[in-house]
Design an enzyme around this catalytic site. Sequence first.
Site: not given
Ligand code: PLP
Length: 379
Positions: A195, A46, A98, A170
């Site tokens: 992604k 971990r 998001y 982000d």
């Molecule tokens: C811009 C963005 N940030 C964060 C996330 C969250 O990521 P995860 O789905 O890997 O938890 C997403 C998920 O679609 C996203 O599109």
Amino acid sequence: MKIATKLIHAGLKPDPSTGAIMTPIYQTSTYVQEAPGKHKGYEYARTQNPTRTALENALAAIENGRYGLCFASGSAATDAIIKLLNPGDEVIAANDMYGGTYRMFTKVFAKYGVKFHFINMQDAAAVAEYVNKNTRLVWTETPTNPMMNITDIEAVASICRKHDLLMCVDNTFASPYLQNPLDFGADIIIHSATKYLGGHSDVVHGCVIVNDKGLQEKLAFMQNSTGAVPGPQDCFLVLRGLKTLHLRMERHCANGAKIANWLRSNQKVDKVFWCGFTDHPNHDIAKKQMRDFGGMMSFTLKDDSMEAANRVLSGTRLFALAESLGGVESLIGHPASMTHASIPIEERLKTGLVNSLIRISVGIEDVDDLIDDLQKAIG
Ligand SMILES: Cc1ncc(COP(=O)(O)O)c(C=O)c1O
């Protein structure tokens, strides 16, 4: 090293035990010690894992940062950052990010006494108006999901520096190939590596990149203490994905530009949101901070109804109707009922997220086939 070389080599060395050129998947939960405290730098999986360490070093190098930290998902990475705050602390966040991040802020952390202000960050100066003595963090996405708005990272970072605030970007939509927020003064980058970094829709993963040693230590403490770490197999998949990020992104961008322009010329399409258009409100900022404009975009229909949107969403053959983005295959989604369903309707309408808004993640297939597919579905 330039980005293409970094993507292939950064953070990696042949495996010391065998010379394997690819970092092995260290599928182990613990490591044998010679004597108490006498070990090879690894105690418990971990806390550290060599496959994860290789990926953390690679991610740091690719984002022009000093430290990378991997998490079980992008959401787990977001969670670790917000847990650096205390009750009473305040966060200024973009109002069209998001939906899952919005949900975490409002439904998970608000009840622990962290206060969130959701604002339009297309005008960087607006951030200063919300700063008070409790503000600790500014959180933005750029481009945003799904409206493709652009935040001026450099301008917001300079406000943050003036008020001694942390700035987190982000960077999921742009990927490190298109944009490196630390270069513009941000303190923290997060990615949903699910992604573009993974790139093949076969892994859920998240990461954080920082320059400051103190921040790295606090985040590593959180990573270890609350334990939302990725398994070594998932780290391996992201490591493999990274090696072709530049090639994939070049095609995502080229296909994206052609499809955005084609959508604009379609009689049934109303608005197209893509930051590569010269008349996009913050196109000049996108041009300053991004190398190209990517394959993410959204559009509305002249018939702004759920029914019209549903016909398009169910009518494509190559664009698969699915949540997520950034994979080699093209995806189509309906933010109002899918990724952003957790945002109250009055809030989403304020940001332009109407019923007929359709988001596409343009993949790296042949663009003529993609256009043909959209033509048949939209009409
Ligand atoms: C811009 C963005 N940030 C964060 C996330 C969250 O990521 P995860 O789905 O890997 O938890 C997403 C998920 O679609 C996203 O599109």
